[in-house]
Scaffold this motif. Sequence first.
Motif, PDB file in Angstrom:
ATOM      1  N   UNK A  84       0.826  -1.204   0.000  1.00 13.25           N
ATOM      2  CA  UNK A  84       0.000   0.000   0.000  1.00 13.25           C
ATOM      3  C   UNK A  84       0.866   1.263   0.000  1.00 13.25           C
ATOM      4  N   UNK A  85       1.973   1.247   0.738  1.00 14.94           N
ATOM      5  CA  UNK A  85       2.860   2.415   0.756  1.00 14.94           C
ATOM      6  C   UNK A  85       3.520   2.640  -0.601  1.00 14.94           C
ATOM      7  N   UNK A  86       3.956   1.576  -1.238  1.00 13.51           N
ATOM      8  CA  UNK A  86       4.543   1.711  -2.577  1.00 13.51           C
ATOM      9  C   UNK A  86       3.476   2.220  -3.552  1.00 13.51           C
ATOM     10  N   UNK A  87       2.234   1.725  -3.410  1.00 11.30           N
ATOM     11  CA  UNK A  87       1.145   2.198  -4.255  1.00 11.30           C
ATOM     12  C   UNK A  87       0.869   3.678  -4.064  1.00 11.30           C
ATOM     13  N   UNK A  88       0.884   4.156  -2.826  1.00 12.04           N
ATOM     14  CA  UNK A  88       0.686   5.587  -2.556  1.00 12.04           C
ATOM     15  C   UNK A  88       1.821   6.406  -3.151  1.00 12.04           C
ATOM     16  N   UNK A  89       3.027   5.911  -3.020  1.00 14.25           N
ATOM     17  CA  UNK A  89       4.181   6.624  -3.565  1.00 14.25           C
ATOM     18  C   UNK A  89       4.086   6.738  -5.091  1.00 14.25           C
ATOM     19  N   UNK A  97       0.034   6.199 -11.670  1.00 14.05           N
ATOM     20  CA  UNK A  97      -1.269   5.772 -11.147  1.00 14.05           C
ATOM     21  C   UNK A  97      -1.638   4.347 -11.551  1.00 14.05           C
ATOM     22  N   UNK A  98      -1.458   3.904 -12.811  1.00 16.10           N
ATOM     23  CA  UNK A  98      -1.789   2.505 -13.118  1.00 16.10           C
ATOM     24  C   UNK A  98      -0.957   1.505 -12.314  1.00 16.10           C
ATOM     25  N   UNK A  99       0.297   1.856 -12.043  1.00 19.44           N
ATOM     26  CA  UNK A  99       1.148   0.970 -11.263  1.00 19.44           C
ATOM     27  C   UNK A  99       0.745   0.997  -9.787  1.00 19.44           C
ATOM     28  N   UNK A 100       0.361   2.163  -9.296  1.00 13.00           N
ATOM     29  CA  UNK A 100      -0.119   2.258  -7.927  1.00 13.00           C
ATOM     30  C   UNK A 100      -1.381   1.453  -7.713  1.00 13.00           C
ATOM     31  N   UNK A 101      -2.289   1.472  -8.704  1.00 14.65           N
ATOM     32  CA  UNK A 101      -3.513   0.683  -8.600  1.00 14.65           C
ATOM     33  C   UNK A 101      -3.207  -0.809  -8.514  1.00 14.65           C
ATOM     34  N   UNK A 102      -2.186  -1.247  -9.230  1.00 10.94           N
ATOM     35  CA  UNK A 102      -1.807  -2.663  -9.172  1.00 10.94           C
ATOM     36  C   UNK A 102      -1.258  -3.015  -7.786  1.00 10.94           C
ATOM     37  N   UNK A 103      -0.488  -2.092  -7.199  1.00 10.49           N
ATOM     38  CA  UNK A 103       0.016  -2.332  -5.847  1.00 10.49           C
ATOM     39  C   UNK A 103      -1.123  -2.375  -4.836  1.00 10.49           C
ATOM     40  N   UNK A 104      -2.167  -1.573  -5.031  1.00  6.82           N
ATOM     41  CA  UNK A 104      -3.310  -1.637  -4.132  1.00  6.82           C
ATOM     42  C   UNK A 104      -4.040  -2.973  -4.269  1.00  6.82           C
ATOM     43  N   UNK A 105      -4.103  -3.496  -5.498  1.00 11.31           N
ATOM     44  CA  UNK A 105      -4.704  -4.810  -5.715  1.00 11.31           C
ATOM     45  C   UNK A 105      -3.903  -5.887  -4.976  1.00 11.31           C
ATOM     46  N   UNK A 106      -2.594  -5.789  -5.050  1.00  7.00           N
ATOM     47  CA  UNK A 106      -1.739  -6.766  -4.362  1.00  7.00           C
ATOM     48  C   UNK A 106      -1.838  -6.599  -2.853  1.00  7.00           C
TER      49      UNK A 106
END
Length: 123
Positions: A84-89, A97-106
């Motif tokens: 989640x922290x990597x996704x926020x970053x 943003x597309x990469x952050x959304x994938x981190x939120x999914x993970x």
Amino acid sequence: MRFLGNIIWIICGGLLSAIGWWIVGLLWCCTVVGIPVGLQCFKLSSISLNPFGKEVVDEGGAVSLLLNILWICFSGIELALANALIGCFLCITIVGIPFGKQFFKIARVALFPFGTKVVRVHF
């Protein structure tokens, strides 16, 4: 497009996320009781390596709920917070943003991995 997204994904932190899953899986496999949990970690590390074109489907039951409670107590919070922290970053920039959304999914999968199934989406 998925291939290019997954290549950029590995560079932007997907490899670190997969290494985290592998380390936790190895730690769980040190005990006989933890081997099923460790094997689930290894299966879910695949979504950390190439998340574009994959979706998470929930298929949980009572046993999955019990395993998820144990998982949260011992390993889930650390993996979910890291993702989640990597996704926020990554969501700071428009390109990320597309990469952050994938981190939120993970991160969601990292919090409740049991009873989830990763399926490939065909466009």
